[in-house]
Scaffold this motif. Structure first.
Motif, mmCIF file in Angstrom:
data_model
loop_
_atom_site.group_PDB
_atom_site.id
_atom_site.type_symbol
_atom_site.label_atom_id
_atom_site.label_comp_id
_atom_site.label_asym_id
_atom_site.label_seq_id
_atom_site.Cartn_x
_atom_site.Cartn_y
_atom_site.Cartn_z
ATOM 1 N N SER A 328 -39.246 29.812 68.188
ATOM 2 C CA SER A 328 -38.285 28.731 68.397
ATOM 3 C C SER A 328 -37.823 28.802 69.848
ATOM 4 N N PRO A 329 -37.213 27.746 70.373
ATOM 5 C CA PRO A 329 -36.793 27.752 71.775
ATOM 6 C C PRO A 329 -35.834 28.906 72.072
ATOM 7 N N PRO A 330 -35.941 29.516 73.260
ATOM 8 C CA PRO A 330 -35.039 30.611 73.605
ATOM 9 C C PRO A 330 -33.615 30.111 73.800
ATOM 10 N N LYS A 331 -32.658 30.952 73.433
ATOM 11 C CA LYS A 331 -31.246 30.593 73.567
ATOM 12 C C LYS A 331 -30.608 31.199 74.816
ATOM 13 N N ALA A 332 -31.167 32.312 75.324
ATOM 14 C CA ALA A 332 -30.598 32.980 76.493
ATOM 15 C C ALA A 332 -31.609 33.983 77.019
ATOM 16 N N GLY A 333 -31.393 34.432 78.266
ATOM 17 C CA GLY A 333 -32.321 35.381 78.853
ATOM 18 C C GLY A 333 -31.654 36.376 79.784
ATOM 19 N N LEU A 334 -32.334 37.512 79.973
ATOM 20 C CA LEU A 334 -31.974 38.517 80.968
ATOM 21 C C LEU A 334 -33.196 38.725 81.849
ATOM 22 N N TYR A 335 -32.984 38.768 83.168
ATOM 23 C CA TYR A 335 -34.123 38.898 84.086
ATOM 24 C C TYR A 335 -33.814 39.948 85.140
ATOM 25 N N TYR A 336 -34.698 40.935 85.210
ATOM 26 C CA TYR A 336 -34.555 42.011 86.187
ATOM 27 C C TYR A 336 -35.755 41.965 87.120
ATOM 28 N N SER A 337 -35.483 41.702 88.390
ATOM 29 C CA SER A 337 -36.542 41.512 89.372
ATOM 30 C C SER A 337 -36.389 42.531 90.496
ATOM 31 N N CYS A 338 -37.498 42.878 91.109
ATOM 32 C CA CYS A 338 -37.491 43.873 92.180
ATOM 33 C C CYS A 338 -36.832 43.319 93.440
ATOM 34 N N LEU A 339 -36.173 44.223 94.177
ATOM 35 C CA LEU A 339 -35.608 43.837 95.477
ATOM 36 C C LEU A 339 -36.673 43.284 96.421
ATOM 37 N N GLY A 340 -37.931 43.693 96.214
ATOM 38 C CA GLY A 340 -39.017 43.205 97.061
ATOM 39 C C GLY A 340 -39.555 41.855 96.637
ATOM 40 N N ARG A 341 -38.980 41.256 95.597
ATOM 41 C CA ARG A 341 -39.383 39.925 95.156
ATOM 42 C C ARG A 341 -38.338 38.922 95.647
ATOM 43 N N GLY A 342 -37.920 37.999 94.798
ATOM 44 C CA GLY A 342 -36.881 37.058 95.200
ATOM 45 C C GLY A 342 -37.202 36.341 96.498
ATOM 46 N N GLN A 343 -36.247 36.315 97.387
ATOM 47 C CA GLN A 343 -36.421 35.619 98.665
ATOM 48 C C GLN A 343 -37.551 36.219 99.483
ATOM 49 N N ALA A 344 -37.747 37.537 99.381
ATOM 50 C CA ALA A 344 -38.763 38.200 100.197
ATOM 51 C C ALA A 344 -40.177 37.777 99.815
ATOM 52 N N LEU A 345 -40.374 37.389 98.564
ATOM 53 C CA LEU A 345 -41.714 37.061 98.092
ATOM 54 C C LEU A 345 -41.883 35.592 97.744
ATOM 55 N N PHE A 346 -40.857 34.982 97.161
ATOM 56 C CA PHE A 346 -40.957 33.598 96.701
ATOM 57 C C PHE A 346 -40.366 32.592 97.682
ATOM 58 N N GLY A 347 -39.583 33.068 98.639
ATOM 59 C CA GLY A 347 -38.966 32.163 99.596
ATOM 60 C C GLY A 347 -37.527 31.849 99.247
ATOM 61 N N PRO A 348 -36.847 31.075 100.085
ATOM 62 C CA PRO A 348 -35.434 30.763 99.897
ATOM 63 C C PRO A 348 -35.209 29.778 98.746
ATOM 64 N N ASN A 349 -33.954 29.401 98.581
ATOM 65 C CA ASN A 349 -33.571 28.377 97.591
ATOM 66 C C ASN A 349 -33.821 28.805 96.145
ATOM 67 N N SER A 350 -33.682 30.111 95.889
ATOM 68 C CA SER A 350 -33.753 30.621 94.511
ATOM 69 C C SER A 350 -35.047 30.214 93.818
ATOM 70 N N GLU A 351 -36.143 30.285 94.530
ATOM 71 C CA GLU A 351 -37.404 29.766 94.007
ATOM 72 C C GLU A 351 -37.949 30.575 92.840
ATOM 73 N N GLU A 352 -37.758 31.902 92.845
ATOM 74 C CA GLU A 352 -38.260 32.697 91.716
ATOM 75 C C GLU A 352 -37.560 32.288 90.430
ATOM 76 N N LEU A 353 -36.245 32.185 90.489
ATOM 77 C CA LEU A 353 -35.489 31.827 89.296
ATOM 78 C C LEU A 353 -35.772 30.391 88.874
ATOM 79 N N ASN A 354 -36.023 29.529 89.829
ATOM 80 C CA ASN A 354 -36.307 28.133 89.490
ATOM 81 C C ASN A 354 -37.647 27.969 88.779
ATOM 82 N N VAL A 355 -38.582 28.889 89.013
ATOM 83 C CA VAL A 355 -39.842 28.846 88.253
ATOM 84 C C VAL A 355 -39.552 29.048 86.772
ATOM 85 N N ILE A 356 -38.652 29.991 86.462
ATOM 86 C CA ILE A 356 -38.267 30.226 85.067
ATOM 87 C C ILE A 356 -37.504 29.027 84.520
#
Length: 390
Positions: A328-356
């Motif tokens: 069934s559709p998810p109701k909530a989530g927890l996401y733990y990402s490496c310091l070397g990801r996020g802006q350093a890997l996906f770019g600015p504007n919260s792009e990693e989280l926006n993929v999710i």
């Protein structure tokens, strides 16, 4: 269709004043979900000195007794602000307070922390906390959301022991901060590990996405001294690395820092899982490679690279696979990402989280950027660990 009240809500504030930040997330949460009994708090390290006050304020204002969480150099949330506007935000080098509150089945979880005892086999991790022993007598923690202390050298071994001893699947991350490294287990603690046990009545699925992509074939270590690899497949290690990374990079090894890594296949997994470790230095005099992991003769490895394209591709693979597994559709989530990801890997504007967010919409989600990520019974690097409650 009848209106179904949400079981989970998330909120976020960027205020530098802890009391104002707390007030803003309380306003962002709005009406507390009926039966809400557990909350997660993640703060950026700029607010670390105020974490005790933040916890006390939120416990009193929201009325939830059970809380878990920690500090990160960066935090992330798909959540509402004080005006109720929902957005995906990755917050670095700025004040950030994110919370997720949820209504879990009564008796389905137990907040815990850990201590250490000396045994004949060495130091052993034991779980402690009010009611933990009693809860474990009648419940099997099929899933454990955990936060770890990166200063503990034996942590990888202790995570493996904890997972095996309790027959639980671990998900989480290591605290990250430029100062103190507190965790929350209903109070502030600096335990080796703390978090929340869940039994099977709190349905969830979890998955891991890699930030590095393998290049070249699997190879075998043939000469090594702890972390210094002298030969691979009977040839100088540097010579083999140059062959696998390609002529362009091999001509200028100064460009491989933060781009080329060592991958170690994980035995016994039902997928091509691997651990990524840093390449620390190269010795051109003897053709050896120094890495951040002790290696043994006969161990398999491969070289891998960290790039935006590979990371995005693997994150989308994970999201597709998780959607296919969800009943069934998810109701909530927890996401733990490496310091070397996020802006350093996906770019600015919260792009990693926006993929999710593009995959699962405005689902309440919080997390932080960690010093290492925990999945199953292992400590990873350059990965993202996503857990979805449904």
């Amino acid at each position: 269709m009848p209106f179904i009240a949400p079981r989970f809500k998330a909120a976020c504030s960027l205020s530098p004043e802890w009391a104002k930040a707390c007030n803003e997330v309380v306003m962002g949460i709005g009406d507390i979900p009926s039966g809400a009994n557990l909350g997660f708090i993640y703060i950026s390290d700029i607010l670390v000195d105020d974490l005790s006050s933040i916890l006390a304020y939120l416990r009193k204002k929201i009325g939830i007794e059970n809380w878990s969480g920690t500090v990160g150099i960066g935090v992330a949330a798909t959540a509402a602000d004080q005006l109720g506007r929902i957005s995906a935000q990755e917050i670095y080098d700025a004040p950030g307070l994110t919370i997720l509150v949820g209504a879990f089945p009564v008796g389905s979880f137990q907040v815990f922390e850990s201590g250490q005892v000396e045994t004949e086999e060495g130091i052993k991790l034991v779980v402690t906390g009010e009611g933990v022993e009693r809860w474990l007598e009648t419940n099997t923690p099929y899933l454990s959301v955990v936060h770890g202390d990166p200063r503990n050298y034996d942590l990888p071994l202790q995570l493996s022991s904890l997972a095996a001893g309790l027959e639980t699947y671990l998900v989480g991350g290591l605290s990250s901060s430029r100062s103190d490294l507190p965790q929350i287990a209903n109070h502030l603690t600096e335990s080796t590990v703390s978090g929340v046990f869940f039994n099977e009545t709190a349905p969830a699925i979890t998955g891991l996405t890699q930030g590095c992509s393998p290049i070249g074939p699997k190879r075998r270590v043939t000469s090594v001294d702890e972390r210094k690899i002298f030969s691979i497949d009977g040839r100088p290690a540097l010579e083999v690395m140059k062959e696998d990374i390609g002529e362009l990079l091999a001509r200028d090894l100064s460009k491989i820092g933060g781009y080329i890594f060592i991958g170690f296949p994980v035995e016994g997994t039902d997928q091509d899982d691997y651990l990524v470790r840093n390449l620390m230095s190269i010795d051109t005099s003897d053709g050896s490679l120094n890495i951040t992991e002790e290696v043994e003769v006969g161990q398999e490895l491969f070289f891998c690279r960290r790039d935006n394209e590979g990371a995005r591709k693997d994150l989308n693979r994970l999201l597709d696979a998780m959607r296919a597994r969800l009943p069934s559709p998810p109701k909530a989530g927890l996401y733990y990402s490496c310091l070397g990801r996020g802006q350093a890997l996906f770019g600015p504007n919260s792009e990693e989280l926006n993929v999710i967010r593009q995959e699962f919409g405005d689902m309440p989600l919080v997390g932080f950027f960690a010093n290492g990520e925990i999945s199953h019974d292992r400590l990873y690097g350059y990965t993202g660990v996503l857990t979805l409650f449904y």
